[in-house]
Design a protein around this motif. Structure first.
Motif, short mmCIF file in Angstrom:
data_model
loop_
_atom_site.label_atom_id
_atom_site.label_comp_id
_atom_site.label_asym_id
_atom_site.label_seq_id
_atom_site.Cartn_x
_atom_site.Cartn_y
_atom_site.Cartn_z
N SER A 17 33.63 -8.80 3.06
CA SER A 17 34.04 -9.90 2.17
C SER A 17 33.03 -11.05 2.24
O SER A 17 32.71 -11.66 1.23
CB SER A 17 35.43 -10.40 2.56
N ASP A 57 39.44 -12.69 -0.46
CA ASP A 57 40.73 -12.45 0.18
C ASP A 57 41.79 -13.31 -0.50
O ASP A 57 42.17 -14.37 -0.02
CB ASP A 57 40.63 -12.72 1.69
N THR A 68 41.16 -8.20 4.98
CA THR A 68 41.39 -7.76 3.62
C THR A 68 42.44 -6.66 3.64
O THR A 68 42.38 -5.76 4.48
CB THR A 68 40.09 -7.23 2.98
N ASP A 87 35.80 -5.14 -3.43
CA ASP A 87 35.74 -5.46 -2.00
C ASP A 87 36.87 -4.71 -1.30
O ASP A 87 38.04 -5.04 -1.48
CB ASP A 87 35.89 -6.97 -1.80
N ALA A 88 36.51 -3.71 -0.51
CA ALA A 88 37.54 -2.86 0.10
C ALA A 88 37.94 -3.37 1.47
O ALA A 88 37.16 -4.01 2.15
CB ALA A 88 37.02 -1.43 0.21
#
Ligand SMILES: Nc1nc2c(ncn2[C@@H]2O[C@H](COP(=O)(O)OP(=O)(O)OP(=O)(O)O)[C@@H](O)[C@H]2O)c(=O)[nH]1
Ligand SMILES: [Mg+2]
Lengths: 413, 300
Positions: A17, A57, A68, A87-88
């Motif tokens: 992130s 986030d 996250t 964004d995983a």
């Protein structure tokens, strides 16, 4: 202008992130009000710096825990390219959300914390990237600032990861040493890693070749909806609405409808309400056939000279995403593009050990986040291609018939 | 064969989503507000279904605080394309359910419209509601699936979203649940404007520069209307403004601008340093998780 979809992956706290925040910040894609908002929230950080991870986030629970949980999508562009970033989450508990983000990616950035090197989640996400056939992989060795930008540390991680890449058959792997926190080698190259000769991350993202990522050889058109106005002046109008997922269609082409196997020719192609001579992937169009054949939602119209397989027994690599285990004999709905059929999982031939990358034969069941190879029997024939040859017509999901939740991702072999 | 331009890719993706709704649901609806995003949705639906009829009606939840220009545009558009328009009024819900109207200077019915929306979903037994939310708008929206399942109370549970793989959309739900579908999830504000310019899509006049009586509130320009209460200290100016988004008159701020063509607007949006929401929404600054909380309560 071109479009690149990429995902950040890797273990918890490796800096995914933060990296995206940095990329957006340094490419001046963050708006003032958004920056002010995260500045305010970053106040309780000791260093008094802004926490760039807060940009993605977006859920309260994520901000509270500093992790996250689900994929966030962010957008930015440079003069040459538009980017869609997913964004995983790195946490193992949320792997299915990472799979969600990765499934549409053209490129995956796998982050590795330079202090920790390759860890279990690095391998798990690499397995998923390889299963999903993500065409390009960037291994970003992050937090180089914490290891004095040491070339030795970097090289050792490269050697470790090369083993992973080799055993998973990952091709097109590019390595970049970065510090997401300080912005080293993200947008601009840093003078702290003079030993590194490659491009900055953004430079790489802007230049990576995408031309070959859309398959224009195998023509596949899953029918989504039949347009039949049935008005006086359009009495005989019958158009098959759908998206060309691969290949090229021309007026006059001989086509076959699957799974029925009936043939016809293309009488007309409409694109956005206008007739065109030809259309190609990934355009959404309406096809008209010369003959009055039976075609309905879920059927696949393919060029007759290059057809998909049609079978009722599928060999799949399967990523299990439900808390309830998968036990051979279980029944589900299988959905491939717009077609849903009932299906039963016959047997599990092996399960992949995430640490050793070895196969464990004949497991009793699969649990959350397991990657297995299984045989699936469907109630009626399914038209498909091997995932490794044609991603867009080789992926299927399993749906629990009682909870209606998507529980499995299948890559058909 | 060329690679498809990004706008064409986004357009095709949206049309595909529309057709999945048509193929998977019994009683879908397109939520139409009269703003640029929902006007773009209508344009995409025309591309997805013409020469056939839309397999859904347009539904407007009218707060009673709308810009008159947007309402006129709504009616004219529905008539022009010959599709069914259903309007349900927040005013009626307030009376029928004895709801308490928020008070204050910019008393907004934004939160109350969720009641009307849920009642309307129940009245028509809608199983899918298509909306024009974009992920670039807000950080909670950035997290939402394209097919977003809502329970009987319309609630979004961000911790229990279904996996959504490739371009395969799972629209199966239990009775009483519904799915919110967002075909332009992956479009940015600039993409929308570029598409509107390319496709020559007509918009309500308030999107273009015009003179309007406004007051200043915490750096934002709010139109003078029957729906806001002026205070003695308020100074009414006439300014040349345009709107970047069109919501309620009580909670949408205007932007000072002389841009009266799409080219000019796109030039301004490209150069802007403030986000769409940040510049135009008066209500979102209340709390860090305002949008997330509203969604959890059934809001779009
Ligand atoms: N020193 C240093 N710290 C970093 C760097 N990148 C990230 N961090 C810190 O590492 C911590 C975790 O960063 P995140 O970006 O939230 O990690 P993540 O990979 O997104 O974590 P999950 O999404 O929960 O898996 C934060 O405190 C960051 O400030 C870096 O390059 N150097
Ligand atoms: Mg993260």
């Amino acid at each position: 202008m071109d479009l690149l979809r990429f995902i950040t992956a890797g273990s918890v706290d490796d800096g995914k992130s933060t990296l995206i925040g940095r990329l957006l910040y340094d490419s001046k894609s963050i708006m003032i009000d958004q920056l002010e908002a995260i500045e305010k929230q970053s106040k309780n950080k000791e260093e008094g710096e802004i926490d760039l991870a807060l940009l993605t986030d977006g859920l309260r629970a994520e901000r509270e825990q500093g992790i996250t949980i689900d994929v966030a999508y962010k957008y930015f562009s440079t003069p040459n390219r538009k980017f869609i970033i997913a964004d995983a989450p790195g946490h193992i508990q949320y792997t299915r959300n990472m799979v969600t983000g990765a499934s549409n990616a053209d490129l995956a950035i796998i982050l590795i914390d330079a202090r920790n090197g390759v860890v279990e989640q690095t391998r798990r996400h690499s397995i998923i990237a390889s299963l999903l056939g993500i065409p390009h992989i960037v291994v970003a060795v992050n937090k180089m600032d914490m290891v004095d930008y040491s070339q030795d540390v970097y090289n050792n991680i490269l050697i470790d990861y090369a083993h992973v890449a080799q055993s998973l058959g990952l091709k097109n792997v590019t390595y970049i040493p970065i510090s997401a926190l300080n912005g080293d080698n993200i947008v601009e190259k840093t003078d702290k890693t003079l030993w590194y000769e490659g491009p900055s991350l953004l430079q790489f993202l802007e230049e990576v070749r995408l031309e070959d990522d859309v398959d224009l050889k195998h023509a596949r058109f899953p029918v989504q909806y039949v347009i039949r106005p049935q008005t006086e002046d359009l009495h005989d109008y019958r158009g098959y609405a759908g998206k060309i997922i691969s290949g090229v269609y021309k007026k006059g082409d001989q086509v076959t409808v699957f799974p029925s196997g009936v043939s016809s020719t293309i009488k007309a192609i409409e694109l956005g309400g206008k007739e065109v001579e030809e259309a190609f992937a990934p355009q959404s169009v309406v096809l008209h056939l010369a003959d009055n054949v039976d075609v309905s939602r879920g059927d696949v119209i393919a060029l007759s000279n290059d057809v998909p397989k049609t079978e009722q027994e599928l060999e799949v690599l399967l990523c299990w995403m439900d808390n309830k285990p998968l036990v051979p004999g279980n029944k589900y709905l299988l959905q491939i593009n717009s077609r849903q059929v009932r299906a039963a999982v016959r047997e599990i031939s092996y399960k992949l050990d995430v640490n050793t990358l070895l196969q464990e034969a004949n497991p009793q069941q699969a649990v959350l986040n397991d990657v297995i190879r299984a045989t699936i029997k469907t109630a009626s024939p399914v038209a498909f291609d091997a995932y490794s040859e044609l991603r867009v017509n080789g992926g299927a999901i399993l749906i629990d018939e009682t909870s209606h939740v998507t529980v499995g991702a299948c890559m058909i072999q | 064969m060329p690679r498809l331009d990004y706008l064409d890719q986004l357009e095709s993706e949206a049309i595909h989503i529309f057709r999945e709704v048509a193929g998977q649901f019994e009683r879908p609806a397109l939520l139409f507000s009269g703003g640029k995003d929902s006007i773009t949705l209508v344009h995409l639906a025309l591309k997805a279904f013409r020469p056939g009829k839309f397999p859904f009606p347009l539904v407007h939840i009218d707060t009673g605080h709308n810009f008159p220009e947007a309402l006129q545009f709504r009616d004219a558009l529905a008539a022009e394309i010959g599709e069914k328009l259903i309007v349900r009024n927040v005013e009626d819900t307030i009376k029928a359910r004895n709801l308490t109207e928020p008070k204050g200077k910019f008393a907004s019915r934004n939160a109350l419209q969720t009641y009307t929306l849920l009642d309307t979903i129940e009245e028509f037994k809608f199983d899918a509601c298509i909306g024009g939310a974009r992920r670039d708008e807000e950080k909670a929206r950035a997290k939402e699936r394209i097919f977003s399942v809502r329970d009987e109370f319309g609630q979004w549970d961000p911790k229990r979203q279904r996996p959504e793989l490739w371009n395969i959309f799972n629209g199966r739900i239990h009775k009483g649940e519904n799915v919110r579908v967002f075909p332009i999830s992956n479009w940015t504000e600039l993409d929308i404007w570029n598409y509107i310019r390319r496709e020559k899509i007509a918009l309500p006049s308030i999107y273009f520069a015009h003179d309007r009586k406004v007051i200043e509130h915490e750096g934002q320009l709010v139109a003078v209307s029957d729906f806001i209460q002026l205070e003695d200290k308020d100074v009414v100016h006439t300014k040349q403004v345009r709107y970047r988004t069109v919501g309620d008159m009580t909670c949408t701020a205007a932007v000072e601008s002389s841009a009266d063509s799409l080219d000019d607007i796109i030039r301004e949006i490209t150069a802007t340093k403030t986000s769409e929401r940040g510049e135009t929404r008066i209500d979102d600054k209340v709390s860090e998780a305002a949008m997330e909380d509203r969604k959890k309560n059934g809001y779009f």
